[in-house]
Design an enzyme around this catalytic site. Structure first.
Site, PDB file in Angstrom:
ATOM      1  N   GLU A  51     -22.386  -9.040  -3.626  1.00 41.75           N
ATOM      2  CA  GLU A  51     -21.568  -9.238  -4.828  1.00 41.75           C
ATOM      3  C   GLU A  51     -22.272  -8.705  -6.071  1.00 41.75           C
ATOM      4  OE1 GLU A  51     -18.573  -9.910  -5.267  1.00 41.75           O
ATOM      5  OE2 GLU A  51     -17.991 -10.578  -3.275  1.00 41.75           O
ATOM      6  N   CYS A 207      -2.788  -0.795  -5.120  1.00 40.38           N
ATOM      7  CA  CYS A 207      -2.353  -0.990  -6.502  1.00 40.38           C
ATOM      8  C   CYS A 207      -3.469  -0.530  -7.448  1.00 40.38           C
ATOM      9  CB  CYS A 207      -2.007  -2.458  -6.738  1.00 40.38           C
ATOM     10  SG  CYS A 207      -1.147  -2.721  -8.292  1.00 40.38           S
ATOM     11  N   CYS A 214       3.097   2.338  -4.383  1.00 41.48           N
ATOM     12  CA  CYS A 214       4.079   1.250  -4.231  1.00 41.48           C
ATOM     13  C   CYS A 214       4.840   1.339  -2.919  1.00 41.48           C
ATOM     14  CB  CYS A 214       5.037   1.248  -5.418  1.00 41.48           C
ATOM     15  SG  CYS A 214       4.181   1.078  -6.997  1.00 41.48           S
ATOM     16  N   CYS A 217       3.101  -0.751  -0.416  1.00 42.65           N
ATOM     17  CA  CYS A 217       2.674  -2.066  -0.911  1.00 42.65           C
ATOM     18  C   CYS A 217       3.453  -3.195  -0.214  1.00 42.65           C
ATOM     19  CB  CYS A 217       2.906  -2.133  -2.421  1.00 42.65           C
ATOM     20  SG  CYS A 217       2.485  -3.744  -3.112  1.00 42.65           S
TER      21      CYS A 217
HETATM   22  S1  SF4 Z   1       4.644  -2.531  -6.165  1.00 44.00           S
HETATM   23 FE1  SF4 Z   1       2.620  -3.092  -5.368  1.00 44.00          FE
HETATM   24  S2  SF4 Z   1       1.375  -1.232  -5.710  1.00 44.00           S
HETATM   25 FE2  SF4 Z   1       3.241  -1.015  -6.942  1.00 44.00          FE
HETATM   26  S3  SF4 Z   1       2.626  -1.774  -8.951  1.00 44.00           S
HETATM   27 FE3  SF4 Z   1       3.551  -3.501  -7.856  1.00 44.00          FE
HETATM   28  S4  SF4 Z   1       1.811  -4.553  -6.862  1.00 44.00           S
HETATM   29 FE4  SF4 Z   1       1.102  -2.535  -7.489  1.00 44.00          FE
END
Ligand code: SF4
Length: 307
Positions: A51, A207, A214, A217
């Site tokens: 860490e 992200c 996305c 995601c």
């Molecule tokens: S959809 Fe997922 S990757 Fe896209 S901005 Fe939102 S949290 Fe981030």
């Protein structure tokens, strides 16, 4: 579905917080990187070292240094028995070498006051020299599996996007950031630790700050920023890291490389060629002396501490 009751949690701005723990835990179990500190049996001492190394340094650069460090110093007492100069030398080029001195100081306290066992309690961890709030929480959660929110820059970015619809995480604010992470933690201890690690991993792999993926995601359908059409952030932004090239930090690193490479004191004349600007070079050397990362003077030469 994990037990994600939030009835007794501190209030957060969003009245209804979406369950992101369930999809994130599944995703993490399939997609998480195989990293040394995630393997079963990895010692708490290794978690503490990793860490501290991971603050400001990329994973790929940390792994070989971490493995060499733990081979040489498998417990805090082993490190405490070596001079601080050895820790600074072994830190090599990870950057911000004050972290090596802090780790040595923490190891000394763990060896002498905690029976050579890294403490589990956040307050006891915080009482160690050089250990801040993030590291104390990270060790309690990732080494011991306790239930606490742990927030780094990746976590802040993900949570601000998903829960607040904000593209940029803005400056760190523990009073805001910790309750936000707490608000998505399941009650179950193991699920909470996995959720925390999963949010971090999502911020590191998917992200990301620029061009989040996305389409890949697992919580895209719950993301407020995406649902709002990715609005530009018009509030205060997270501070950018200062440029390294030409900075005092670069000059300090060059001087440290000279000191690390030598078993005998280094004369000022041997330090001069590392950087052409004498004023900046002198300022960097003075700051290394002040931080305890170097010792000596023009008469005796300069060296690592207690070499
Ligand atoms: S959809 Fe997922 S990757 Fe896209 S901005 Fe939102 S949290 Fe981030």
């Amino acid at each position: 579905m994990v037990n994600a009751s939030r009835a007794s949690r501190p209030d957060v701005e969003n009245a209804s917080v979406p369950d992101i723990a369930t999809p994130l835990i599944s995703w993490f179990r399939q997609e998480a990187r195989d990293l040394p500190w995630r393997r079963s049996g990895f010692p708490a001492w290794g978690t503490l070292v990793s860490e501290i190394m991971l603050q400001q340094t990329q994973v790929a650069r940390v792994i070989p240094r971490l493995e060499a460090w733990l081979t040489r110093w498998p417990t805090p007492a082993d490190l405490a028995a070596s001079p601080p100069a050895d820790a600074v030398r072994a830190w090599d080029r990870l950057g911000y070498p004050r972290r090596a001195l802090a780790l040595h100081a923490a190891a000394t306290v763990i060896a002498t006051e905690h029976g050579n066992v890294v403490p589990r309690d956040v307050d006891a961890l915080l009482a160690l020299p050089g250990i801040g709030d993030y590291t104390a929480r990270a060790v309690a959660v990732f080494a011991y599996g306790d239930r606490h929110p742990v927030v780094d820059v990746n976590v802040r970015r993900v949570l601000k996007r998903v829960l607040r619809g904000q593209g940029d995480p803005g400056p760190a604010k523990a009073k805001d950031d910790l309750p936000l992470m707490e608000s998505v933690l399941p009650d179950d201890r193991d699920d909470a630790a996995t959720t925390n690690a999963a949010v971090m991993e999502l911020g590191a792999l998917v992200c990301v700050a620029r061009s989040p993926a996305c389409d890949a995601c697992p919580i895209a359908d719950r993301c407020a920023w995406r649902a709002a059409g990715y609005p530009e952030h018009d509030g205060p932004r997270a501070p950018k890291q200062a440029k390294f090239a030409g900075s005092d930090r670069q000059v300090r690193g060059l001087i440290m490389a000279e000191l690390r490479a030598s078993d005998v004191p280094v004369a000022r004349s041997e330090i001069e060629p590392v950087w052409p600007d004498a004023e900046q070079r002198d300022r960097a050397l003075a700051s290394l002396l002040r931080d305890g990362l170097a010792t000596g003077d023009d008469a005796t030469g300069y060296r690592l501490p207690d070499a």
